[in-house]
Design an enzyme around this catalytic site. Structure first.
Site, PDB file in Angstrom:
ATOM      1  N   ASN A   1      14.045 -23.948   8.934  1.00 39.40           N
ATOM      2  CA  ASN A   1      15.263 -24.009   8.118  1.00 39.40           C
ATOM      3  C   ASN A   1      15.101 -23.007   6.987  1.00 39.40           C
ATOM      4  O   ASN A   1      14.322 -23.227   6.061  1.00 39.40           O
ATOM      5  CB  ASN A   1      15.416 -25.447   7.580  1.00 39.40           C
ATOM      6  CG  ASN A   1      16.543 -25.557   6.575  1.00 39.40           C
ATOM      7  OD1 ASN A   1      17.376 -24.657   6.453  1.00 39.40           O
ATOM      8  ND2 ASN A   1      16.570 -26.665   5.844  1.00 39.40           N
ATOM      9  N   TRP A   2      15.828 -21.908   7.071  1.00 35.07           N
ATOM     10  CA  TRP A   2      15.653 -20.830   6.094  1.00 35.07           C
ATOM     11  C   TRP A   2      16.373 -21.111   4.780  1.00 35.07           C
ATOM     12  O   TRP A   2      16.209 -20.369   3.818  1.00 35.07           O
ATOM     13  CB  TRP A   2      16.146 -19.494   6.689  1.00 35.07           C
ATOM     14  CG  TRP A   2      15.384 -19.059   7.907  1.00 35.07           C
ATOM     15  CD1 TRP A   2      14.226 -19.608   8.405  1.00 35.07           C
ATOM     16  CD2 TRP A   2      15.723 -17.980   8.788  1.00 35.07           C
ATOM     17  NE1 TRP A   2      13.828 -18.938   9.539  1.00 35.07           N
ATOM     18  CE2 TRP A   2      14.723 -17.936   9.804  1.00 35.07           C
ATOM     19  CE3 TRP A   2      16.766 -17.041   8.828  1.00 35.07           C
ATOM     20  CZ2 TRP A   2      14.749 -16.989  10.827  1.00 35.07           C
ATOM     21  CZ3 TRP A   2      16.792 -16.097   9.857  1.00 35.07           C
ATOM     22  CH2 TRP A   2      15.792 -16.071  10.834  1.00 35.07           C
ATOM     23  N   LYS A   3      17.195 -22.127   4.750  1.00 34.26           N
ATOM     24  CA  LYS A   3      17.954 -22.470   3.533  1.00 34.26           C
ATOM     25  C   LYS A   3      18.674 -21.216   3.018  1.00 34.26           C
ATOM     26  O   LYS A   3      19.146 -20.422   3.820  1.00 34.26           O
ATOM     27  CB  LYS A   3      17.025 -23.117   2.502  1.00 34.26           C
ATOM     28  CG  LYS A   3      16.240 -24.282   3.116  1.00 34.26           C
ATOM     29  CD  LYS A   3      15.472 -25.097   2.119  1.00 34.26           C
ATOM     30  CE  LYS A   3      14.723 -26.203   2.863  1.00 34.26           C
ATOM     31  NZ  LYS A   3      13.989 -27.122   1.992  1.00 34.26           N
TER      32      LYS A   3
ATOM     33  N   HIS B   1      20.968 -32.931   5.764  1.00 39.85           N
ATOM     34  CA  HIS B   1      19.725 -32.508   5.119  1.00 39.85           C
ATOM     35  C   HIS B   1      19.713 -33.063   3.689  1.00 39.85           C
ATOM     36  O   HIS B   1      20.749 -33.126   3.036  1.00 39.85           O
ATOM     37  CB  HIS B   1      19.617 -30.983   5.107  1.00 39.85           C
ATOM     38  CG  HIS B   1      18.288 -30.517   4.592  1.00 39.85           C
ATOM     39  ND1 HIS B   1      18.016 -30.433   3.248  1.00 39.85           N
ATOM     40  CD2 HIS B   1      17.142 -30.168   5.235  1.00 39.85           C
ATOM     41  CE1 HIS B   1      16.759 -30.031   3.090  1.00 39.85           C
ATOM     42  NE2 HIS B   1      16.212 -29.866   4.280  1.00 39.85           N
TER      43      HIS B   1
ATOM     44  N   GLU C   1      18.988 -31.923   0.909  1.00 36.85           N
ATOM     45  CA  GLU C   1      19.597 -31.080  -0.136  1.00 36.85           C
ATOM     46  C   GLU C   1      21.118 -31.180  -0.088  1.00 36.85           C
ATOM     47  O   GLU C   1      21.789 -31.113  -1.119  1.00 36.85           O
ATOM     48  CB  GLU C   1      19.109 -29.631   0.016  1.00 36.85           C
ATOM     49  CG  GLU C   1      17.672 -29.480  -0.478  1.00 36.85           C
ATOM     50  CD  GLU C   1      16.850 -28.440   0.241  1.00 36.85           C
ATOM     51  OE1 GLU C   1      17.415 -27.527   0.862  1.00 36.85           O
ATOM     52  OE2 GLU C   1      15.597 -28.561   0.199  1.00 36.85           O
TER      53      GLU C   1
ATOM     54  N   GLU D   1      12.455 -36.646   7.068  1.00 39.02           N
ATOM     55  CA  GLU D   1      12.021 -35.767   5.985  1.00 39.02           C
ATOM     56  C   GLU D   1      12.017 -36.549   4.674  1.00 39.02           C
ATOM     57  O   GLU D   1      13.047 -36.651   4.004  1.00 39.02           O
ATOM     58  CB  GLU D   1      12.974 -34.582   5.841  1.00 39.02           C
ATOM     59  CG  GLU D   1      13.030 -33.691   7.065  1.00 39.02           C
ATOM     60  CD  GLU D   1      13.508 -32.304   6.691  1.00 39.02           C
ATOM     61  OE1 GLU D   1      12.729 -31.367   6.850  1.00 39.02           O
ATOM     62  OE2 GLU D   1      14.651 -32.171   6.215  1.00 39.02           O
TER      63      GLU D   1
ATOM     64  N   GLY E   1       9.445 -29.324  -0.035  1.00 34.73           N
ATOM     65  CA  GLY E   1       9.259 -28.239  -0.991  1.00 34.73           C
ATOM     66  C   GLY E   1       8.272 -28.554  -2.099  1.00 34.73           C
ATOM     67  O   GLY E   1       8.185 -27.820  -3.089  1.00 34.73           O
TER      68      GLY E   1
ATOM     69  N   SER F   1       6.937 -30.063   3.651  1.00 32.06           N
ATOM     70  CA  SER F   1       5.674 -29.363   3.359  1.00 32.06           C
ATOM     71  C   SER F   1       4.764 -29.210   4.574  1.00 32.06           C
ATOM     72  O   SER F   1       3.537 -29.285   4.467  1.00 32.06           O
ATOM     73  CB  SER F   1       4.934 -30.056   2.199  1.00 32.06           C
ATOM     74  OG  SER F   1       5.706 -29.964   1.012  1.00 32.06           O
TER      75      SER F   1
ATOM     76  N   GLY G   1      10.626 -25.700   6.095  1.00 29.73           N
ATOM     77  CA  GLY G   1      11.369 -24.879   5.145  1.00 29.73           C
ATOM     78  C   GLY G   1      10.528 -23.708   4.677  1.00 29.73           C
ATOM     79  O   GLY G   1      10.471 -22.659   5.321  1.00 29.73           O
ATOM     80  N   GLY G   2       9.834 -23.884   3.547  1.00 32.58           N
ATOM     81  CA  GLY G   2       9.110 -22.789   2.902  1.00 32.58           C
ATOM     82  C   GLY G   2       8.220 -21.984   3.834  1.00 32.58           C
ATOM     83  O   GLY G   2       8.275 -20.742   3.837  1.00 32.58           O
TER      84      GLY G   2
HETATM   85  P1  PGA Z   1       9.691 -27.606   3.216  1.00 34.63           P
HETATM   86  O1  PGA Z   1      11.220 -27.969   3.585  1.00 34.63           O
HETATM   87  O2  PGA Z   1       8.987 -27.316   4.514  1.00 34.63           O
HETATM   88  O3  PGA Z   1       9.789 -26.416   2.317  1.00 34.63           O
HETATM   89  O4  PGA Z   1       9.105 -28.810   2.532  1.00 34.63           O
HETATM   90  C1  PGA Z   1      11.503 -28.794   4.678  1.00 34.63           C
HETATM   91  C2  PGA Z   1      12.997 -28.958   4.836  1.00 34.63           C
HETATM   92  O5  PGA Z   1      13.704 -29.014   3.830  1.00 34.63           O
HETATM   93  O6  PGA Z   1      13.497 -29.038   5.964  1.00 34.63           O
END
Ligand code: PGA
Length: 257
Positions: free
Chosen positions: A12-14, A97, A99, A168, A174, A213, A234-235
Site C-alpha cells: 500500500n503506497w499510500k 483502511h 487511515e 491491521e 507506521g 510494521s 506500507g512503509g
Molecule cells: P506500515 O503500514 O507497514 O507502514 O505499518 C501498513 C498499512 O497501513 O497498511
C-alpha cells in the site's frame, strides 16, 4: 500460511511516490513476483493507477485501489467509484483502511457501502480491520474486530463473492511496533472463526493478511502462523529491494526446528 491458501504480499503506497517512482516500484515487484511462490499486489495513488496498470499487466502482480466510494457516480468531489477502479485495471480495493477510518471519517456503515460497491463492480474487496491501542488496552480487541468484520460480511451476496481481509492493529501501523506473531494468530483465529459462522467453506479459503510494521526481517515469523495468509505493507513497500524480498519471503524456520 496454510497449504490451502497462497500468501498475498500487498504493498500500500499510500500518498507516496512520483510517477517515475511508481513505475520503478512496479517494475521491481513484477521482477520479484516472477519466480516467487507468493501472490503480489500493489496499491498506488489514484493518479498512477493507469501507469502502473501498464507495467503489471500480464504479470503476477495485481493492481488495487486504496479506497472507493459506495456510490456508482455523483457529486462526491475527489472520490472515485469502484467501477472506475475496475476500468483502470484493478482487481482489488482496500475497504476501511484505518487511515480512512481515522482521518477521513469512514465509519463501519460507510466502509460496508464501499465493500458492497466493490463487489457490484467486480472488484475483490480487502476489508481492513483493527483495534486502536486504547481498545486493546481496555480488552475490546475481539469485539472491535468482530464488529468491523460483521459490517463487511453483511454485504456479501453469495459464496462466489471474492473477499480478502486484512488485520491491521492501528497501533502497529507506521510505528515500527509490529504485533507479535502470537497476537496476529489470536486475532486471525477470531476473524476466521467469525467468517466460518456464516460460510464454513469461505472460512477455509479466505486470505487474512497481517498489516502493521511488516518488514523483510519479521515477515517470515508472520507467514509461519497458519492463519496468516500474507501481509499488507506500507512503509517497507516503498523500498523496492525490501518489497521484492517480502514478495519472495517464506515462513521462518521455527527456532530449534
Ligand atoms: P506500515 O503500514 O507497514 O507502514 O505499518 C501498513 C498499512 O497501513 O497498511
Amino acid at each position: 500460511m496454510s497449504a490451502n491458501r497462497i500468501p498475498l504480499i500487498a504493498g500500500n503506497w499510500k500518498m507516496n511516490g512520483s510517477r517515475a517512482d511508481a513505475r520503478a516500484w512496479a517494475e521491481a515487484a513484477v521482477a520479484a513476483a516472477g519466480d516467487a511462490s507468493n501472490d503480489a499486489a500493489v496499491f498506488p495513488p489514484y493518479p498512477w493507477l493507469g501507469e502502473v496498470a501498464g507495467v503489471v499487466g500480464g504479470s503476477r502482480v495485481a493492481l488495487g485501489g486504496q479506497a472507493c466510494h459506495g456510490e456508482v457516480s455523483g457529486a462526491y468531489t475527489a472520490a472515485v467509484s469502484a467501477g472506475m477502479l475496475m476500468e483502470t485495471g484493478c482487481r482489488y480495493v482496500l475497504c476501511g483502511h484505518s487511515e480512512r477510518r481515522a482521518l477521513f471519517g469512514e465509519d463501519d456503515a460507510f466502509v460496508a457501502g464501499t465493500l458492497g460497491a466493490a463487489l457490484r463492480a467486480g472488484l475483490e474487496p480487502v476489508l481492513c480491520v483493527g483495534e486502536t491501542l486504547e481498545e486493546r488496552e481496555t480488552g475490546n480487541t475481539q469485539s472491535v474486530l468482530l464488529r468491523q468484520v460483521d459490517a463487511g460480511l453483511a454485504e456479501i451476496r453469495g459464496p462466489d463473492d471474492p473477499l480478502t481481509i486484512a488485520y491491521e492493529p492501528v497501533w502497529a501501523i507506521g510505528t515500527g511496533k509490529a504485533a507479535s506473531p502470537a497476537e496476529a494468530a489470536e486475532a486471525h483465529g477470531w476473524i476466521r472463526a467469525r467468517v466460518a459462522e456464516t460460510d464454513a467453506e469461505r472460512a477455509g479459503r479466505v486470505r487474512i493478511l497481517y498489516g502493521g510494521s511488516v518488514n523483510p526481517e519479521n515477515i517470515g515469523g508472520f507467514l509461519e502462523v497458519p492463519d496468516v495468509d500474507g501481509a499488507l505493507i506500507g512503509g517497507a513497500a516503498l523500498d523496492p529491494a525490501k518489497f521484492s524480498a517480502m514478495i519472495r519471503a517464506t515462513p521462518a524456520t521455527a527456532p530449534g526446528a
